[in-house]
Design an enzyme around this catalytic site. Structure first.
Site, short mmCIF file in Angstrom:
data_model
loop_
_atom_site.label_atom_id
_atom_site.label_comp_id
_atom_site.label_asym_id
_atom_site.label_seq_id
_atom_site.Cartn_x
_atom_site.Cartn_y
_atom_site.Cartn_z
N GLY A 1 34.57 48.17 44.53
CA GLY A 1 33.25 48.25 43.90
C GLY A 1 33.39 49.09 42.64
N GLU A 2 32.42 49.93 42.39
CA GLU A 2 32.45 50.83 41.24
C GLU A 2 32.65 52.25 41.76
OE1 GLU A 2 32.30 50.09 38.04
OE2 GLU A 2 31.98 47.94 38.30
N SER A 3 33.81 52.84 41.52
CA SER A 3 34.12 54.15 42.09
C SER A 3 33.16 55.24 41.62
CB SER A 3 35.57 54.54 41.78
OG SER A 3 35.78 54.62 40.37
N CYS B 1 40.95 49.09 46.09
CA CYS B 1 40.51 49.15 44.70
C CYS B 1 39.72 50.43 44.41
CB CYS B 1 39.72 47.88 44.36
SG CYS B 1 39.60 47.55 42.59
N ILE C 1 41.30 42.62 40.99
CA ILE C 1 40.08 42.47 40.21
C ILE C 1 39.73 43.81 39.58
CG2 ILE C 1 37.63 41.84 40.26
CD1 ILE C 1 38.29 40.22 42.83
N HIS D 1 42.66 43.40 46.74
CA HIS D 1 41.58 43.09 47.68
C HIS D 1 42.05 42.12 48.76
CE1 HIS D 1 38.19 44.81 45.32
NE2 HIS D 1 38.99 44.57 44.30
N GLU E 1 40.61 41.66 51.56
CA GLU E 1 39.42 41.17 52.26
C GLU E 1 38.84 39.90 51.65
OE1 GLU E 1 37.84 43.61 48.88
OE2 GLU E 1 39.56 43.74 50.23
#
Length: 193
Positions: A52-54, A84, A138, A174, A176
């Site tokens: 996501g966005e860390s 990620c 990504i 990723h 998942e």
């Protein structure tokens, strides 16, 4: 303990947490979502920190009073799998950025090392003893360096992309997002022992 009897908490503040839940459930594990501090009172055997966005995730962790209790559990050996942005949250150092989050994993990472969204790519490579493991990158960070106690499980272009330190498993890609569940099984059976 067999994978099917594990209960895994998935940090569900932002990012691709639902995909991790599906992968774990496909292996028979029970999942629960961590969205607020009261969720930490539930029993669980391990934690997944998704991509996501860390920066956003780090802010939400603090705003929702999740940061300190989760950091304490991670420091005490709670098994964790991070992908990620999750890798960035665990990293002890972030290149060109003084901001740190959990800082429990002895690695230095660099954000968006492979480029922005257009630089995303798919490849296959080795992961530990396995060959031909699919990997989706990504806006991925890279692992610039790893401490002496960190085992590199996977690399791309001679740069580590998956590491393990004790009960912490983290990767720049990723798993998942793909139908191959071997890495999630590794987390359940090896890291969560």
């Amino acid at each position: 303990m067999p994978a099917a009897s594990r209960k895994i908490a998935v940090l569900a503040l932002q990012g691709d947490f639902a995909e991790h839940e599906k992968s774990l459930q496909a292996l028979g594990a029970e999942t629960l979502e961590i969205r607020q501090a009261s969720d930490l009172s539930k029993d669980f055997d391990g934690l997944v920190i998704p991509g996501g966005e860390s920066t956003v995730m780090g802010k939400l962790l603090r705003d929702l009073s999740l940061f300190a209790p989760l950091r304490e559990r991670l420091s005490q050996g709670l098994p964790v799998m991070a992908t990620c942005a999750g890798l960035i949250l665990l990293a002890r150092r972030i290149a060109d950025d003084p901001a740190l989050h959990f800082a429990t994993l002895d690695v230095t990472v660099r954000r968006n090392a492979y480029g922005r969204q257009l630089g995303s790519f798919f490849t296959r490579g080795a992961f530990g003893a396995w060959e031909d493991v699919p990997m989706s990158f990504i806006r991925a960070p890279s692992i610039v360096s790893a401490g002496a106690g960190v085992t590199v499980l996977s690399s791309f272009q001679e740069q580590p992309t998956a590491v393990r330190q004790g009960r912490q498993l983290a990767m720049a890609f990723h798993p998942e997002l793909l139908s191959d569940h071997r890495i999630h099984r590794y987390f359940l059976e090896e890291v969560c022992r």
